[in-house]
Design an enzyme around this catalytic site. Structure first.
Site, PDB file in Angstrom:
ATOM      1  N   ASP A   1      63.537 -67.708 -48.598  1.00 46.61           N
ATOM      2  CA  ASP A   1      63.400 -67.487 -50.077  1.00 46.61           C
ATOM      3  C   ASP A   1      62.186 -67.889 -50.638  1.00 46.61           C
ATOM      4  OD1 ASP A   1      63.960 -66.629 -52.676  1.00 46.61           O
ATOM      5  OD2 ASP A   1      65.734 -68.287 -52.788  1.00 46.61           O
TER       6      ASP A   1
ATOM      7  N   ASP B   1      62.298 -61.050 -52.020  1.00 44.97           N
ATOM      8  CA  ASP B   1      61.673 -62.264 -51.753  1.00 44.97           C
ATOM      9  C   ASP B   1      62.465 -63.029 -50.888  1.00 44.97           C
ATOM     10  OD1 ASP B   1      63.287 -62.509 -53.951  1.00 44.97           O
ATOM     11  OD2 ASP B   1      62.479 -64.553 -54.195  1.00 44.97           O
ATOM     12  N   GLU B   2      63.739 -62.396 -50.442  1.00 48.80           N
ATOM     13  CA  GLU B   2      64.540 -63.295 -49.453  1.00 48.80           C
ATOM     14  C   GLU B   2      65.248 -62.367 -48.746  1.00 48.80           C
ATOM     15  OE1 GLU B   2      68.134 -64.772 -51.454  1.00 48.80           O
ATOM     16  OE2 GLU B   2      67.632 -63.938 -53.222  1.00 48.80           O
TER      17      GLU B   2
HETATM   18 MG   LIG Z   1      63.229 -66.478 -54.314  1.00 49.23          MG
END
Ligand SMILES: [Mg+2]
Length: 373
Positions: A24, A118-119
């Site tokens: 993350d 983003d993860e």
């Molecule tokens: Mg994040």
């Protein structure tokens, strides 16, 4: 019975246990903005919204010190942090970084399930480079992300998705946390249920009313109780409270349409009230999208006015909606296009659909009233 091994590298000898890494990025959108505009470095930054309207999509760590959070109305954020710098989101830039980090993930495993730009979850039970240690892989990935993007990521390492995601949040920013077999149940018991993936603000509120605020509280309820109150989510919750999660890392999530609409008890007319109503609907619809793992590129906002005229605005993004922030920002842009309205609003709905130009979700796609949630 043998106790579970505490060595993460012996996990494959335990049936059913996998090696899962959750990566993350830290304060992703805000960090990209600070990277690309040096004048923003060290400053409290909010991506999305503006001093007057909308919601914050992401906040830099400097802004979080003032209590600024994502999904917070911009007005409130500006009040908490008078020096807050509002920046327009640049999803093209975020997608470019997203492609970079996914290329890094794919060097280690083909089993990558993105949750947002983003993860992602990575199943590294068998990794492509024969490294063998999930912790080592997580460290290598974090180092490469830093070197290739100039941004930091946090990693969680564990034996299932549920725990890996909790772990990545544990030592943020730029952190790593490992939850080994045998530690999961204990780790979960002390946590507030609000931190469990799949339990949104509404779910947490409902649990609080039932006297459940921690993992231990949840564990104290039997499966019949959970089924009665949480329906199809009961099995997941029952296992989660014990640190068990049977969901597989799925690199090919299905695409379907999901939405929801709400009829108001009283017609709404002012911009701020409509924006707040939209936020509430987005909150519920996004939980539903996340649960059903839907993907789509088109967001449609529907309003029905007091004279029963239906107004819709739709926008198709070049790529599937990445996350709740992008969904919410687009929904608010669509609402702004419709304001001011000729009549008060009696119904509002928002849908994420799979196909460009598709205006309404199909009959089986959960485009239902939200009153039961
Ligand atoms: Mg994040």
């Amino acid at each position: 019975m043998e106790p579970p091994s505490s060595d993460p590298d012996e996990r494959e000898s335990i049936p059913g246990l996998r090696k899962i890494v959750h990566i993350d990025m830290d304060a992703f959108y805000a960090s990209v903005e600070q990277r690309d505009d040096p004048s923003l470095k060290g400053k409290p930054v909010a991506v999305g919204g503006s001093a007057g309207r909308g919601v914050v999509a992401a906040a830099s760590y400097e802004a979080r010190k003032f209590g600024v959070r994502s999904a917070m109305p911009s007005v409130q954020a500006a009040r908490l942090c008078p020096d807050l710098v509002f920046v327009r989101p640049r999803f093209d830039a975020y997608r470019a970084v997203s492609r970079q980090i996914r290329a890094i993930f794919n060097d280690y495993t083909p089993h990558v399930e993105p949750l947002a730009l983003d993860e992602a979850y990575l199943d590294v039970t068998e990794d492509l480079r024969g490294i063998g240690s999930a912790t080592r892989i997580a460290e290598l990935i974090r180092a490469r992300i830093k070197a290739e993007t100039g941004l930091t990521a946090s990693a969680g390492v564990s034996y299932n998705k549920f725990l890996a995601k909790l772990a990545s949040d544990q030592n943020k920013p730029d952190g790593l946390c490992v939850i080994r077999p045998g530690e999961g149940a204990q780790f979960v018991s002390a946590l507030p249920v609000r931190r469990f993936h799949g339990i949104g603000p509404r779910g947490a509120e409902k649990m609080a009313k039932l006297g459940i605020t921690t993992g231990a509280d949840l564990r104290g309820r039997d499966i019949a109780f959970l089924r009665q109150h949480f329906g199809s989510q009961a099995d997941y919750l029952y296992r989660a409270a014990r640190g068990i999660d049977l969901r597989r890392v799925d690199a090919n999530r299905p695409r379907k349409s999901v939405g929801g609409e709400r009829t108001f008890e009283r017609d709404l007319s002012s911009g701020p009230v409509l924006r707040e109503a939209l936020d509430n609907i987005i909150e519920i619809v996004w939980e539903r999208i996340a649960k059903s793992e839907a993907q789509g590129r088109t967001i449609t906002l529907k309003l029905r006015t007091a004279d029963f005229a239906t107004l819709t605005r739709a926008r198709s993004l070049p790529q599937p909606v990445a996350d709740k922030a992008e969904f919410a920002l687009t929904g608010h842009m669509l609402l702004d296009e419709l304001l001011p309205l000729p009549q008060p609003v009696r119904l509002m709905g928002i849908t994420l659909s799979a196909l460009e130009g598709e205006r309404e979700a199909g009959p089986h796609d959960g485009d239902a009233q939200l009153s039961l949630l």
